[in-house]
Write a protein that holds these residues in place. Sequence first.
Motif, PDB file in Angstrom:
ATOM      1  N   GLY A 201       0.812  -1.272   0.044  1.00 32.01           N
ATOM      2  CA  GLY A 201      -0.008  -0.057  -0.028  1.00 32.01           C
ATOM      3  C   GLY A 201       0.772   1.293   0.114  1.00 32.01           C
ATOM      4  O   GLY A 201       0.255   2.159  -0.627  1.00 32.01           O
ATOM      5  N   GLU A 202       2.158   1.158   0.480  1.00 31.93           N
ATOM      6  CA  GLU A 202       2.966   2.320   0.681  1.00 31.93           C
ATOM      7  C   GLU A 202       3.405   2.877  -0.866  1.00 31.93           C
ATOM      8  O   GLU A 202       4.018   3.866  -0.775  1.00 31.93           O
ATOM      9  N   LEU A 203       3.540   2.010  -1.698  1.00 32.10           N
ATOM     10  CA  LEU A 203       3.563   2.225  -3.012  1.00 32.10           C
ATOM     11  C   LEU A 203       2.783   3.311  -3.565  1.00 32.10           C
ATOM     12  O   LEU A 203       3.154   4.118  -4.478  1.00 32.10           O
ATOM     13  N   ALA A 204       1.847   3.684  -2.985  1.00 35.29           N
ATOM     14  CA  ALA A 204       0.824   4.702  -3.364  1.00 35.29           C
ATOM     15  C   ALA A 204       1.359   6.042  -3.179  1.00 35.29           C
ATOM     16  O   ALA A 204       0.844   7.088  -3.808  1.00 35.29           O
ATOM     17  N   ASN A 205       2.388   6.043  -2.380  1.00 33.07           N
ATOM     18  CA  ASN A 205       3.273   7.207  -2.152  1.00 33.07           C
ATOM     19  C   ASN A 205       4.364   7.380  -2.957  1.00 33.07           C
ATOM     20  O   ASN A 205       5.052   8.429  -3.146  1.00 33.07           O
ATOM     21  N   HIS A 206       4.389   6.799  -4.013  1.00 34.46           N
ATOM     22  CA  HIS A 206       5.381   6.869  -5.148  1.00 34.46           C
ATOM     23  C   HIS A 206       4.831   6.731  -6.498  1.00 34.46           C
ATOM     24  O   HIS A 206       5.330   5.763  -7.341  1.00 34.46           O
ATOM     25  N   PRO A 207       3.921   7.534  -6.830  1.00 37.16           N
ATOM     26  CA  PRO A 207       3.168   7.291  -7.972  1.00 37.16           C
ATOM     27  C   PRO A 207       3.887   7.369  -9.281  1.00 37.16           C
ATOM     28  O   PRO A 207       3.668   6.651 -10.339  1.00 37.16           O
ATOM     29  N   GLU A 208       4.764   8.369  -9.278  1.00 32.98           N
ATOM     30  CA  GLU A 208       5.573   8.706 -10.736  1.00 32.98           C
ATOM     31  C   GLU A 208       6.520   7.315 -10.854  1.00 32.98           C
ATOM     32  O   GLU A 208       6.561   7.024 -12.022  1.00 32.98           O
TER      33      GLU A 208
END
Length: 303
Positions: A201-208
């Motif tokens: 879920g924390e990958l939502a903080n790395h969208p680019e």
Amino acid sequence: MSWHILGAGSLGSLWATRLSRAGVPVRLVLRNRARLAAYQAAGGLTLVEDDQANLYPIVAETADASTPIRRLLVACKAYDAEAAVASIASRLSAEAELILLQNGIGSQQEVAARVPRARCILASSTEGAFRDGAFRVVFAGRGHTWLGTSDESHAPAWLDDLTRAGIPHDWTTDILTRLWRKLALNCAINPLTVLHDCRNGELANHPEQVASLCAELAELLLTCGQTAAAEGLLDEVQRVIQSTAANYSSMHQDVAQGRRTEIGYLLDRACTEGHRRGLALPRLTALQARLKETLALRGLPTD
Ligand code: NAP
């Protein structure tokens, strides 16, 4: 007709216990006598499902047993599959069929080359299981398994065994599309969870970062002729990140527990296929280099 199951790990045990309790004859093939002795001491395989543990005393043997093998579920990790199949190759009967559960791309071809007369059926599964003790597996996520062959041949009659055992499945004529799509999802999510040391879920903080990897993966899939696998890739990756937000990816779990990863059949394979076709894939190549550095720093194999 007995099923032989090569590898009594997470998925192998999940299949073996469900087949066995449905009355389908099953035999486990373990790697050596020490593992067989440990299995016998455990009294069988334990399946933990909905917090209920049940023990299944399934017959087990080692690779050097002499009974012929007609139907073999290969349930090892991708990097072990070829050697494991080689260890039982002399026992395969003329009409032998192998079901290959491995993630990624490449181990299936290695196995097929090792046993060229056997029929190899490829599988891609979204079921989830992990081991929480010796010969004890937890059924962690309901899912579905797709099976098929690269030459689009007919569905085998023994799929009925899977129905009886309650293993949700479908026969598909586009199993390669499924395997490529899963490889792409894996390459977009799993290495980043290792590098950021985070849950999905924390990958939502790395969208680019996620979007640029998906763009390169889609380009790779299109170049490999996997048009259907490329369609809507970023959308699906974002959906998986959301729906599995609380989970650690399988690669993150492997690294955290000091186990070898399947990078060789996932990210490495993606990079190799792209470079062979003249694609630069700068983001994927940089990701591969950083992941290998991290693995090396932890003393884990980098392939
Ligand atoms: P796992 O728990 O590590 O089990 C692999 C098993 O193979 C181990 O029990 C290992 O034996 C055994 N093995 C290795 N070499 C062998 C040999 N020569 N002879 C006999 N047994 C041998 O792995 P897994 O999680 O089930 O994964 C299997 C494959 O399914 C992987 O490609 C994975 O990516 C894929 N998959 C897994 C899941 C999941 O939820 N687990 C979901 C989808 C796909 P030891 O116990 O003696 O080491």
